[in-house]
Each structure stands twice: as structure tokens, then as C-alpha cells.
Design a protein around this motif. Structure first.
Motif, PDB file in Angstrom:
ATOM      1  N   TYR A  51      72.687   5.589  -9.340  1.00 13.28           N
ATOM      2  CA  TYR A  51      71.330   5.697  -9.901  1.00 13.28           C
ATOM      3  C   TYR A  51      71.216   4.834 -11.161  1.00 13.28           C
ATOM      4  CZ  TYR A  51      67.342   7.564 -12.398  1.00 13.28           C
ATOM      5  OH  TYR A  51      66.160   7.656 -13.095  1.00 13.28           O
ATOM      6  N   MET A  52      72.228   4.914 -12.018  1.00  9.88           N
ATOM      7  CA  MET A  52      72.168   4.165 -13.284  1.00  9.88           C
ATOM      8  C   MET A  52      72.184   2.663 -13.034  1.00  9.88           C
ATOM      9  SD  MET A  52      74.301   6.098 -16.218  1.00  9.88           S
ATOM     10  CE  MET A  52      75.289   7.288 -15.458  1.00  9.88           C
ATOM     11  N   LYS A  53      73.036   2.261 -12.075  1.00 13.56           N
ATOM     12  CA  LYS A  53      73.139   0.822 -11.796  1.00 13.56           C
ATOM     13  C   LYS A  53      71.832   0.306 -11.199  1.00 13.56           C
ATOM     14  CE  LYS A  53      78.122   0.325 -11.759  1.00 13.56           C
ATOM     15  NZ  LYS A  53      79.352  -0.117 -11.135  1.00 13.56           N
ATOM     16  N   LYS A  54      71.265   1.089 -10.279  1.00 13.81           N
ATOM     17  CA  LYS A  54      70.026   0.681  -9.613  1.00 13.81           C
ATOM     18  C   LYS A  54      68.871   0.570 -10.607  1.00 13.81           C
ATOM     19  CE  LYS A  54      69.261   2.264  -5.224  1.00 13.81           C
ATOM     20  NZ  LYS A  54      68.989   3.418  -4.365  1.00 13.81           N
ATOM     21  N   ASN A  55      68.890   1.439 -11.619  1.00 16.50           N
ATOM     22  CA  ASN A  55      67.776   1.476 -12.564  1.00 16.50           C
ATOM     23  C   ASN A  55      68.081   0.742 -13.877  1.00 16.50           C
ATOM     24  OD1 ASN A  55      65.555   3.276 -11.332  1.00 16.50           O
ATOM     25  ND2 ASN A  55      67.483   4.316 -10.855  1.00 16.50           N
ATOM     26  N   ASP A  56      69.126  -0.071 -13.860  1.00 14.46           N
ATOM     27  CA  ASP A  56      69.478  -0.876 -15.041  1.00 14.46           C
ATOM     28  C   ASP A  56      69.570  -0.060 -16.326  1.00 14.46           C
ATOM     29  OD1 ASP A  56      69.705  -3.289 -13.682  1.00 14.46           O
ATOM     30  OD2 ASP A  56      67.532  -3.581 -13.732  1.00 14.46           O
ATOM     31  N   VAL A  57      70.119   1.128 -16.217  1.00 13.19           N
ATOM     32  CA  VAL A  57      70.343   1.928 -17.430  1.00 13.19           C
ATOM     33  C   VAL A  57      71.454   1.245 -18.231  1.00 13.19           C
ATOM     34  CG1 VAL A  57      71.063   4.195 -18.293  1.00 13.19           C
ATOM     35  CG2 VAL A  57      69.639   4.035 -16.226  1.00 13.19           C
ATOM     36  N   PRO A  58      71.267   1.026 -19.529  1.00 12.82           N
ATOM     37  CA  PRO A  58      72.322   0.367 -20.311  1.00 12.82           C
ATOM     38  C   PRO A  58      73.525   1.297 -20.459  1.00 12.82           C
ATOM     39  CG  PRO A  58      70.541   1.084 -21.753  1.00 12.82           C
ATOM     40  CD  PRO A  58      70.107   1.399 -20.356  1.00 12.82           C
ATOM     41  N   ALA A  59      74.512   1.109 -19.603  1.00  8.99           N
ATOM     42  CA  ALA A  59      75.576   2.110 -19.530  1.00  8.99           C
ATOM     43  C   ALA A  59      76.940   1.504 -19.241  1.00  8.99           C
ATOM     44  CB  ALA A  59      75.246   3.120 -18.425  1.00  8.99           C
ATOM     45  N   THR A  60      77.956   2.244 -19.638  1.00  8.37           N
ATOM     46  CA  THR A  60      79.340   1.973 -19.235  1.00  8.37           C
ATOM     47  C   THR A  60      79.756   3.105 -18.307  1.00  8.37           C
ATOM     48  OG1 THR A  60      79.763   1.008 -21.408  1.00  8.37           O
ATOM     49  CG2 THR A  60      81.699   1.574 -20.055  1.00  8.37           C
ATOM     50  N   GLN A  61      80.264   2.751 -17.136  1.00  7.77           N
ATOM     51  CA  GLN A  61      80.767   3.757 -16.202  1.00  7.77           C
ATOM     52  C   GLN A  61      82.257   3.933 -16.485  1.00  7.77           C
ATOM     53  OE1 GLN A  61      78.516   5.311 -14.343  1.00  7.77           O
ATOM     54  NE2 GLN A  61      76.950   3.907 -15.118  1.00  7.77           N
ATOM     55  N   LEU A  62      82.623   5.109 -16.982  1.00 10.36           N
ATOM     56  CA  LEU A  62      84.025   5.360 -17.301  1.00 10.36           C
ATOM     57  C   LEU A  62      84.656   6.164 -16.156  1.00 10.36           C
ATOM     58  CD1 LEU A  62      86.497   5.328 -19.118  1.00 10.36           C
ATOM     59  CD2 LEU A  62      85.554   7.285 -20.361  1.00 10.36           C
ATOM     60  N   TYR A  63      85.449   5.477 -15.333  1.00 14.26           N
ATOM     61  CA  TYR A  63      86.116   6.138 -14.198  1.00 14.26           C
ATOM     62  C   TYR A  63      87.365   6.840 -14.720  1.00 14.26           C
ATOM     63  CZ  TYR A  63      83.010   3.696 -11.045  1.00 14.26           C
ATOM     64  OH  TYR A  63      81.884   3.259 -10.388  1.00 14.26           O
ATOM     65  N   THR A  64      87.396   8.158 -14.558  1.00 18.87           N
ATOM     66  CA  THR A  64      88.546   8.924 -15.035  1.00 18.87           C
ATOM     67  C   THR A  64      89.568   9.034 -13.905  1.00 18.87           C
ATOM     68  OG1 THR A  64      87.570  11.033 -14.411  1.00 18.87           O
ATOM     69  CG2 THR A  64      87.085  10.207 -16.640  1.00 18.87           C
ATOM     70  N   SER A  65      90.602   9.818 -14.126  1.00 16.20           N
ATOM     71  CA  SER A  65      91.610  10.059 -13.085  1.00 16.20           C
ATOM     72  C   SER A  65      92.141  11.476 -13.290  1.00 16.20           C
ATOM     73  CB  SER A  65      92.700   8.979 -13.144  1.00 16.20           C
ATOM     74  OG  SER A  65      93.198   8.817 -14.456  1.00 16.20           O
ATOM     75  N   TYR A  66      93.227  11.792 -12.608  1.00 14.01           N
ATOM     76  CA  TYR A  66      93.773  13.159 -12.626  1.00 14.01           C
ATOM     77  C   TYR A  66      94.221  13.535 -14.048  1.00 14.01           C
ATOM     78  CZ  TYR A  66      96.943  16.900 -10.986  1.00 14.01           C
ATOM     79  OH  TYR A  66      97.589  18.089 -10.755  1.00 14.01           O
ATOM     80  N   PHE A  67      93.764  14.697 -14.521  1.00  8.50           N
ATOM     81  CA  PHE A  67      94.206  15.138 -15.854  1.00  8.50           C
ATOM     82  C   PHE A  67      95.661  15.627 -15.736  1.00  8.50           C
ATOM     83  CE2 PHE A  67      89.724  17.018 -17.102  1.00  8.50           C
ATOM     84  CZ  PHE A  67      89.149  15.777 -16.942  1.00  8.50           C
ATOM     85  N   PHE A  68      96.562  15.060 -16.545  1.00 15.86           N
ATOM     86  CA  PHE A  68      97.944  15.584 -16.539  1.00 15.86           C
ATOM     87  C   PHE A  68      97.933  17.100 -16.822  1.00 15.86           C
ATOM     88  CE2 PHE A  68      99.409  11.252 -18.425  1.00 15.86           C
ATOM     89  CZ  PHE A  68      99.570  10.697 -17.168  1.00 15.86           C
ATOM     90  N   SER A  69      96.954  17.530 -17.623  1.00 16.89           N
ATOM     91  CA  SER A  69      96.915  18.942 -18.024  1.00 16.89           C
ATOM     92  C   SER A  69      96.645  19.884 -16.853  1.00 16.89           C
ATOM     93  CB  SER A  69      95.866  19.153 -19.119  1.00 16.89           C
ATOM     94  OG  SER A  69      94.610  18.689 -18.674  1.00 16.89           O
ATOM     95  N   ASN A  70      96.238  19.348 -15.675  1.00 17.58           N
ATOM     96  CA  ASN A  70      96.107  20.224 -14.501  1.00 17.58           C
ATOM     97  C   ASN A  70      97.437  20.899 -14.192  1.00 17.58           C
ATOM     98  OD1 ASN A  70      93.432  19.481 -14.031  1.00 17.58           O
ATOM     99  ND2 ASN A  70      94.030  17.766 -12.740  1.00 17.58           N
ATOM    100  N   LEU A  71      98.523  20.249 -14.588  1.00 14.45           N
ATOM    101  CA  LEU A  71      99.850  20.808 -14.273  1.00 14.45           C
ATOM    102  C   LEU A  71     100.133  22.088 -15.047  1.00 14.45           C
ATOM    103  CD1 LEU A  71     101.748  17.443 -13.966  1.00 14.45           C
ATOM    104  CD2 LEU A  71     101.312  19.072 -12.127  1.00 14.45           C
ATOM    105  N   LEU A  72      99.271  22.388 -16.027  1.00 18.66           N
ATOM    106  CA  LEU A  72      99.406  23.679 -16.721  1.00 18.66           C
ATOM    107  C   LEU A  72      99.111  24.827 -15.765  1.00 18.66           C
ATOM    108  CD1 LEU A  72      97.666  22.709 -20.090  1.00 18.66           C
ATOM    109  CD2 LEU A  72     100.079  23.353 -19.801  1.00 18.66           C
ATOM    110  N   MET A  73      98.525  24.503 -14.605  1.00 19.85           N
ATOM    111  CA  MET A  73      98.228  25.552 -13.616  1.00 19.85           C
ATOM    112  C   MET A  73      99.301  25.622 -12.523  1.00 19.85           C
ATOM    113  SD  MET A  73      94.100  25.280 -13.242  1.00 19.85           S
ATOM    114  CE  MET A  73      93.954  23.524 -13.379  1.00 19.85           C
ATOM    115  N   ALA A  74     100.273  24.701 -12.557  1.00 26.10           N
ATOM    116  CA  ALA A  74     101.292  24.699 -11.487  1.00 26.10           C
ATOM    117  C   ALA A  74     102.274  25.854 -11.680  1.00 26.10           C
ATOM    118  CB  ALA A  74     102.037  23.365 -11.497  1.00 26.10           C
TER     119      ALA A  74
END
Ligand SMILES: NC(=O)c1ccc[n+]([C@@H]2O[C@H](COP(=O)([O-])OP(=O)(O)OC[C@H]3O[C@@H](n4cnc5c(N)ncnc54)[C@H](OP(=O)(O)O)[C@@H]3O)[C@@H](O)[C@H]2O)c1
Length: 303
Positions: A142-165
Motif C-alpha cells: 500500500y505504501m509503495k503504491k501510494n508513494d508514501v515517503p517511507a523506509t520498509q524495515l524488514y525484520t527477522s526472527y527475534f533471538f529472544s523467542n528462545l526465551l520460550m524454548a
């Protein structure tokens, strides 16, 4: 130069709190505002005492935060899929997340905010649905299509998820309970550092508006997690050595959204390049540095 006003959605959360800390560490460059539904919570009070100007607002009701966006140079947007997820309503939760984020984007545009940084993830459709990724990908689209002035920050797996292992003891080793085969890659990072990428974007809008950015610290395998924990602790850790078939057989036995997320990892869908990401944030921790610097994870794994 007067301080640039930055408004952070989810300022009491993992991502938002890190963004606030990173911006505040830049001294007078930014004036930091954070939206919360409850300014009296302990997390809100902690952010306020660190220097965040709290705004009471609700992503479900743009009228509550609309005026707070006026005069802002930047806005960090992150909505929480899991707040809507009840275990069997992925599509509904994804729609709610998408609506909240899109409304926040529209409000930022109405307020003429110069730079939006959006915490996003990619979609693997049509190969594989993964609703909490797909919702974020639709907001990015939506942002790209509507030329919203934005940075898309692609995240990844939080290491902290392992606190649930979970762990168990067997033959003198600590066995980490994780349902994926040893060679599955988990592209991940320390979410407490996400603010460093967001700050890099807000410091340099000319470079980052209209661009994608990736938050990545390590492409650690399941076996690699046990290896790092063994190295740092000096005690033997091991995995459950699951096969692909064993994971696939869990399809209807474990939380489905999580299963879909792991299935994407199993199939190597998520691609991240920690070396590229470290060009933006040289301090980006790999899994070993995360374990060495994070008492909570060492405590969780008993060392
Ligand atoms: N776990 C992972 O590996 C991983 C990886 C990549 C991306 N993600 C994504 O990360 C997102 C969650 O981010 P997080 O971990 O930073 O969340 P979090 O720590 O659970 O915090 C959630 C934040 O959202 C705010 N919030 C929730 N509902 C709200 C509403 N209606 N209006 C305003 N604020 C609201 C909360 O603020 P108040 O309670 O103070 O109002 C809180 O600050 C999810 O969408 C998930 O898909 C997770």
C-alpha cells in the motif's frame, strides 16, 4: 537546528522501546514521542523516565493519535499481530493488524509526516500463506503504491523467542526443545537493537526514503544454537535432532501460525544478509554476541 519530532507506535513493546532508546541516545537530535494505550503502566512509566513524551492513543481509533502526529518529522509504525490472534483466527488477526497499520500510515500522510519507518516482513505468496507476514507485506505494498515517503524495515526472527524454548536433561546434556531439523536456518537478530536501524533511517532520510532496509544479525541454524550455547556456557547443549518428516507431522498438533512460520524457515524462504545489514548497523549482534551480552537468555538456559 531544532530537534526532529519522532512518534513511535508501540513504544512500550520490544521494537518501540528499542527505537525510543536509540533515538534518545542521539542527544538533542530527536525529540521522542511514544504512543501507548496506558500511560500508567510500568513499561510506560519506564519510557517516560527515560525521556519519552507519552501520548495516550489506540491504533484501533486514529482520532486518539491523529493530532499527536502533527509536526512530526518521522513516525515508526509497528502493529502487533499476536494481540489479535486467538489460536485459530489467523486471517482475522492479519486483517486487524493490516487495518491498524494502514490507518496509522494514512494518518501520518494526512499530518504530512516527512518519513515513515515501517516494521515489515515479506510475503511468500502464492507459494505459501503466512498471515502475519502477508498482513505486513500488504501494508508495505500500500505504501509503495501510494508513494508514501517511507523506509520498509524488514525484520527477522527475534533471538529472544528462545526465551520460550523448553529444555530437558539427557545423558549429561541440556536438550533444547525446538521442532525443526538441525540444519534449518533461522535468520535472526537481537530485537533490542532494532532501534539502531530505525535511527540510521531517520538520521539520513535522503538515503533511506523509498528504500528497503533489513535488520539481521545472524543466519543461525538449529544446531548452531546448541553449539553457541555450549561454547559460551562451557556446558554441553544439544538439539532433539528432528527430521523434516517429524516437523511436518506437527502440522495439526502445534499452533498453526507458528507452524507456518517454522515451515517457511524449513523451506529456506527467509533470506537475510547479516554482512549487508552490518554495513548499516556495525554493532548488529550475531547469536553468540547476543548470548554473551544478554543475562536473561543465559539465565533461561541455566548459566
Ligand atoms: N517474534 C518474532 O520473532 C518477530 C519477528 C519479526 C516480527 N515480529 C512482529 O513483531 C510484532 C510485535 O512487535 P513487538 O514484539 O514489539 O510487540 P510487543 O512487545 O508485544 O508490544 C506490543 C506493543 O503494541 C502496543 N499496542 C498493542 N495494541 C495496541 C493498540 N490497539 N493501540 C496502540 N498500541 C498498541 C503495545 O502498547 P501498549 O500496551 O502500551 O498500549 C505495545 O507497545 C508482531 O506483529 C510480530 O509479527 C515478531
Amino acid at each position: 537546528m531544532s530537534a526532529l519530532k519522532i512518534v513511535i507506535f508501540g513504544v512500550t513493546g520490544n521494537q518501540g522501546a528499542s527505537v525510543a532508546r536509540a533515538l534518545l541516545a542521539d542527544g538533542a537530535r530527536f525529540s521522542v514521542y511514544g504512543i501507548t494505550r496506558n500511560p500508567d503502566s510500568n513499561s510506560s512509566k519506564k519510557m517516560a523516565s527515560a525521556g519519552v513524551n507519552l501520548i495516550t492513543g489506540d491504533l484501533d481509533n486514529p482520532a486518539t493519535y491523529e493530532s499527536a502526529l502533527m509536526g512530526a518529522h518521522g513516525v515508526f509504525i509497528n502493529a502487533n499481530f499476536w494481540a489479535h490472534y486467538k489460536g485459530n483466527n489467523s486471517d482475522e488477526a492479519a486483517e486487524a493488524e493490516q487495518r491498524q497499520s494502514t490507518e496509522a500510515v494514512k494518518a501520518a500522510v494526512r499530518a504530512k509526516v516527512r518519513h515513515v519507518v515501517y516494521s515489515t516482513l515479506e510475503s511468500y505468496l502464492p507459494d505459501q500463506p503466512l498471515p502475519h507476514f502477508d498482513a505486513k507485506a500488504k501494508v508495505t505494498e500500500y505504501m509503495k503504491k501510494n508513494d508514501v515517503p517511507a523506509t520498509q524495515l524488514y525484520t527477522s526472527y527475534f533471538f529472544s523467542n528462545l526465551l520460550m524454548a523448553q529444555t530437558s536433561e539427557k545423558d549429561g546434556k541440556t536438550i533444547i526443545s525446538f521442532p525443526l531439523p538441525d540444519d534449518t536456518v533461522l535468520p535472526g537478530f537481537n530485537v533490542e537493537q532494532i532501534g539502531l536501524w530505525v535511527r540510521a533511517a531517520f538520521r539520513d532520510p535522503d538515503t533511506w526514503i523509498g528504500k528497503d532496509m533489513y535488520a539481521s544479525g545472524d543466519n543461525i541454524t538449529v544446531a548452531g544454537i546448541a553449539k553457541v550455547l555450549s561454547e559460551v556456557s562451557g556446558k554441553p547443549f544439544d538439539t532433539e535432532h528432528h527430521t523434516r518428516e517429524e516437523f511436518l507431522a506437527l502440522k495439526d498438533k502445534m499452533d498453526h501460525e507458528l507452524w507456518l512460520n517454522y515451515f517457511a524457515f524449513l523451506n529456506g524462504k527467509m533470506k537475510r544478509d547479516p554482512a549487508e545489514s552490518r554495513k548499516i548497523v556495525p554493532e548488529a549482534q550475531d547469536f553468540k554476541a547476543y548470548v554473551q551480552s544478554t543475562p536473561a537468555i543465559r539465565e533461561h538456559f541455566g548459566f
